[in-house]
Design a protein around this motif. Sequence first.
Motif, PDB file in Angstrom:
ATOM      1  N   PHE A 256      15.842 -13.979 -36.284  1.00 33.66           N
ATOM      2  CA  PHE A 256      16.296 -14.120 -37.667  1.00 33.66           C
ATOM      3  C   PHE A 256      17.800 -13.826 -37.736  1.00 33.66           C
ATOM      4  N   PRO A 257      18.616 -14.691 -37.148  1.00 36.83           N
ATOM      5  CA  PRO A 257      20.058 -14.403 -37.052  1.00 36.83           C
ATOM      6  C   PRO A 257      20.769 -14.371 -38.398  1.00 36.83           C
ATOM      7  N   ASP A 258      20.160 -14.895 -39.454  1.00 36.69           N
ATOM      8  CA  ASP A 258      20.809 -14.893 -40.763  1.00 36.69           C
ATOM      9  C   ASP A 258      20.457 -13.671 -41.603  1.00 36.69           C
ATOM     10  N   LEU A 259      19.637 -12.789 -41.064  1.00 39.40           N
ATOM     11  CA  LEU A 259      19.241 -11.581 -41.795  1.00 39.40           C
ATOM     12  C   LEU A 259      19.912 -10.358 -41.183  1.00 39.40           C
ATOM     13  N   THR A 260      19.899  -9.272 -41.949  1.00 38.85           N
ATOM     14  CA  THR A 260      20.455  -7.996 -41.495  1.00 38.85           C
ATOM     15  C   THR A 260      19.307  -7.017 -41.282  1.00 38.85           C
ATOM     16  N   PHE A 261      19.330  -6.324 -40.141  1.00 37.10           N
ATOM     17  CA  PHE A 261      18.258  -5.387 -39.807  1.00 37.10           C
ATOM     18  C   PHE A 261      18.844  -4.023 -39.432  1.00 37.10           C
ATOM     19  N   THR A 262      18.263  -2.983 -39.994  1.00 37.80           N
ATOM     20  CA  THR A 262      18.597  -1.604 -39.634  1.00 37.80           C
ATOM     21  C   THR A 262      17.422  -1.026 -38.877  1.00 37.80           C
ATOM     22  N   ILE A 263      17.695  -0.347 -37.764  1.00 37.48           N
ATOM     23  CA  ILE A 263      16.636   0.237 -36.943  1.00 37.48           C
ATOM     24  C   ILE A 263      16.392   1.681 -37.356  1.00 37.48           C
ATOM     25  N   ASN A 264      15.120   2.085 -37.348  1.00 38.23           N
ATOM     26  CA  ASN A 264      14.718   3.432 -37.755  1.00 38.23           C
ATOM     27  C   ASN A 264      13.574   3.887 -36.853  1.00 38.23           C
ATOM     28  N   GLY A 265      13.505   5.192 -36.626  1.00 36.40           N
ATOM     29  CA  GLY A 265      12.387   5.749 -35.888  1.00 36.40           C
ATOM     30  C   GLY A 265      12.768   6.305 -34.531  1.00 36.40           C
ATOM     31  N   GLY A 266      12.618   7.628 -34.351  1.00 33.54           N
ATOM     32  CA  GLY A 266      12.781   8.237 -33.041  1.00 33.54           C
ATOM     33  C   GLY A 266      14.196   8.386 -32.550  1.00 33.54           C
ATOM     34  N   ILE A 267      15.187   8.127 -33.388  1.00 39.19           N
ATOM     35  CA  ILE A 267      16.598   8.256 -32.988  1.00 39.19           C
ATOM     36  C   ILE A 267      17.110   9.573 -33.566  1.00 39.19           C
ATOM     37  N   ASN A 268      17.528  10.480 -32.683  1.00 38.62           N
ATOM     38  CA  ASN A 268      17.692  11.874 -33.093  1.00 38.62           C
ATOM     39  C   ASN A 268      19.107  12.425 -33.050  1.00 38.62           C
ATOM     40  N   CYS A 269      20.061  11.690 -32.504  1.00 39.85           N
ATOM     41  CA  CYS A 269      21.415  12.235 -32.430  1.00 39.85           C
ATOM     42  C   CYS A 269      22.422  11.088 -32.405  1.00 39.85           C
ATOM     43  N   ILE A 270      23.676  11.437 -32.544  1.00 42.62           N
ATOM     44  CA  ILE A 270      24.738  10.433 -32.634  1.00 42.62           C
ATOM     45  C   ILE A 270      24.846   9.618 -31.353  1.00 42.62           C
ATOM     46  N   ASP A 271      24.637  10.244 -30.208  1.00 43.74           N
ATOM     47  CA  ASP A 271      24.687   9.530 -28.939  1.00 43.74           C
ATOM     48  C   ASP A 271      23.655   8.397 -28.923  1.00 43.74           C
ATOM     49  N   GLU A 272      22.467   8.661 -29.438  1.00 46.26           N
ATOM     50  CA  GLU A 272      21.412   7.655 -29.489  1.00 46.26           C
ATOM     51  C   GLU A 272      21.703   6.596 -30.547  1.00 46.26           C
ATOM     52  N   VAL A 273      22.340   7.004 -31.645  1.00 46.02           N
ATOM     53  CA  VAL A 273      22.771   6.026 -32.652  1.00 46.02           C
ATOM     54  C   VAL A 273      23.732   5.025 -32.018  1.00 46.02           C
ATOM     55  N   ASN A 274      24.708   5.523 -31.308  1.00 48.52           N
ATOM     56  CA  ASN A 274      25.681   4.635 -30.666  1.00 48.52           C
ATOM     57  C   ASN A 274      25.028   3.747 -29.609  1.00 48.52           C
ATOM     58  N   ALA A 275      24.026   4.280 -28.918  1.00 49.23           N
ATOM     59  CA  ALA A 275      23.321   3.468 -27.922  1.00 49.23           C
ATOM     60  C   ALA A 275      22.615   2.295 -28.593  1.00 49.23           C
ATOM     61  N   ALA A 276      22.009   2.538 -29.749  1.00 52.38           N
ATOM     62  CA  ALA A 276      21.342   1.460 -30.485  1.00 52.38           C
ATOM     63  C   ALA A 276      22.343   0.431 -30.972  1.00 52.38           C
ATOM     64  N   LEU A 277      23.492   0.895 -31.460  1.00 51.80           N
ATOM     65  CA  LEU A 277      24.526  -0.027 -31.937  1.00 51.80           C
ATOM     66  C   LEU A 277      25.105  -0.839 -30.781  1.00 51.80           C
ATOM     67  N   GLU A 278      25.320  -0.197 -29.655  1.00 50.53           N
ATOM     68  CA  GLU A 278      25.862  -0.915 -28.498  1.00 50.53           C
ATOM     69  C   GLU A 278      24.902  -1.984 -27.998  1.00 50.53           C
ATOM     70  N   GLU A 279      23.608  -1.759 -28.228  1.00 55.87           N
ATOM     71  CA  GLU A 279      22.610  -2.747 -27.828  1.00 55.87           C
ATOM     72  C   GLU A 279      22.531  -3.909 -28.817  1.00 55.87           C
ATOM     73  N   GLY A 280      23.250  -3.770 -29.946  1.00 55.05           N
ATOM     74  CA  GLY A 280      23.319  -4.872 -30.903  1.00 55.05           C
ATOM     75  C   GLY A 280      22.747  -4.604 -32.266  1.00 55.05           C
ATOM     76  N   ALA A 281      22.231  -3.387 -32.507  1.00 60.88           N
ATOM     77  CA  ALA A 281      21.670  -3.079 -33.825  1.00 60.88           C
ATOM     78  C   ALA A 281      22.719  -3.267 -34.912  1.00 60.88           C
ATOM     79  N   HIS A 282      22.299  -3.816 -36.052  1.00 66.47           N
ATOM     80  CA  HIS A 282      23.219  -3.979 -37.187  1.00 66.47           C
ATOM     81  C   HIS A 282      23.523  -2.645 -37.848  1.00 66.47           C
TER      82      HIS A 282
END
Length: 429
Positions: A256-282
Motif C-alpha cells: 500500500f505505497p500510497d498509505l501511511t503506516f505507523t508501527i506499534n508493539g514491543g518497541i521499548n527504547c529510542i535505539d529500537e525506534v531508530n531501528a524501525a525507522l531505518e528499516e523503512g517505517a513511516h
Amino acid sequence: MVKFSGYSLISSFTPFPSVIIKTPRRFVLDSKHTNSSRRLSTCTQTYQNPKMVVARYLPPLFSVAPMMEWTDVHYRTLARLVSKHAWLYTEMLAAETIVYQKDNLNRFLAYPADQHPIVLQLGGNNLENLAKATELAHPYGYDEINFNCGCPSPKVAGHGCFGVRLMLDPKFVAEAMSVIAANTDVPVSVKCRIGVDDHDSYNELCDFIYKVSSLSPTKHFIIHSRKALLNGISPADNRRIPPLKYEFYYALLRDFPDLTFTINGGINCIDEVNAALEEGAHGVMVGRAAYNNPWNVLGHVDTAIYGAQSSGLTRRQVLEKYQVYGDGVLGTYGNGRPNIREVIRPLLNFFYSEPGNSLWKRKADAAFLNPKCTTIKSFFEEALVAIPDRVLDSPVAEAPPGREGLFANVQELLPPPYRTAEEEIVTCA
C-alpha cells in the motif's frame, strides 16, 4: 530552524501558561462552526493528506500510544515538557461519553495549548454518536482524529462491541471514518491490530486496510503488530501472548505505497525506534515504555529522532514547570478533582532505576495521605527529599541500547504480495 522533508518548525521552548484548563484552544465557536452549518453526514469532502500535517509540526516519526487511564492530560503535560516534538494521543474517549457530557466537555477534551501536536482517539460503534462527538470535539483544535479498532479489553471489545472487534467489520469502520471525517477538518486515522482470533492471515489484514482506505478518507493506519485474542484473556496478556509479526507491518508498506503506516508493539527504547525507522517505517508509536520510563525514553526523542538540539533541561527544571501546571489545575473539575494523587501519578516513574526511586514512591504514598499536603509544591517538599541532587540536576543521560537485530531479518519474512479479490478474479479469468 529544524527542517524535515516538507516540514519546518522553529525549535524553541514555550513555557506553560499558569492557567491551563480553563481556556482551551479554539473553544469559542465562530459562525462557520455552529451546529446549523456542520452536518452529521458522510458526504464527500476534500481531506488533508496525513503526510501534509500543519507545517509548524514535525512529522509523526515518534508518537506516544493512547493508553486508558494513563495518557490523560496530566501525563501529556509531563511528556510535552520532556519532548517538544513527540506526537501525543489522548486516552480513548468513547463517543457516548462526549455526547452525554456535552455540558462538561472541558473535563474530557480541554488541554494546554503546548500539547500540540495532539491526536484525539475516539471509540464507539454508533455512527450518529461518532459524528456528534467529532463535531463537539472540533472546537478544541486536535491535530488528528484517530478511531480505535485495536483495544482488546472485554469492556470495549466484549460487551461494548467496539475496539478490536470492529476489525471484523471493515465496511462499518469505513462508514465510521467517513462520518468522523465529515465532521472535522483535520486528518483521520485508524489504530488496529494485525488480526483477531482466527482471522489473522496477512490477506485478511490487507482486506481490512484495502476496504477502509478505499471506502473512506482514511490514509493513515497505526498497526499494533500483534493479533488480539477475544477469548477472555486480559488486555495485559493480549500485549504479551500473541507473537509480534513485524513482517506484516513492513509488507503493508510494500503493498500500500500510497498509505501511511505507523508501527506499534514491543518497541521499548529510542535505539529500537531508530531501528524501525531505518528499516523503512513511516513512524513509530511507543506505549508502556514511554509511561514507565518517561525521562529516558521521551528525553531522547527530540535529539535522536528529530535531530533537534537538546533543551538541556534537568529533572528539577521539568518538575518546577510541572508544579506551576499542577497547582493551577487542582480542583478545577469541581468536587476536589483533579486531586493531588491524580496530578502526581504520571511522575511516579520519573526516577525510574535511579537512586532514591523506591524511597520516592514510599514518600509519595505518605504525602497522599497527609492532610497538610494540599498543593503540588507541598507534595514536592515532602517527597523529593528522597532524590539526590545529582539526579535532579543532571540532564538526560545517554540513551540505553536496544535489542540487537530486532528488525534484522524482517524483509526475508515478508508474506507474498497482497492481491485484492478483483485482481484475483482478473488473474483467474
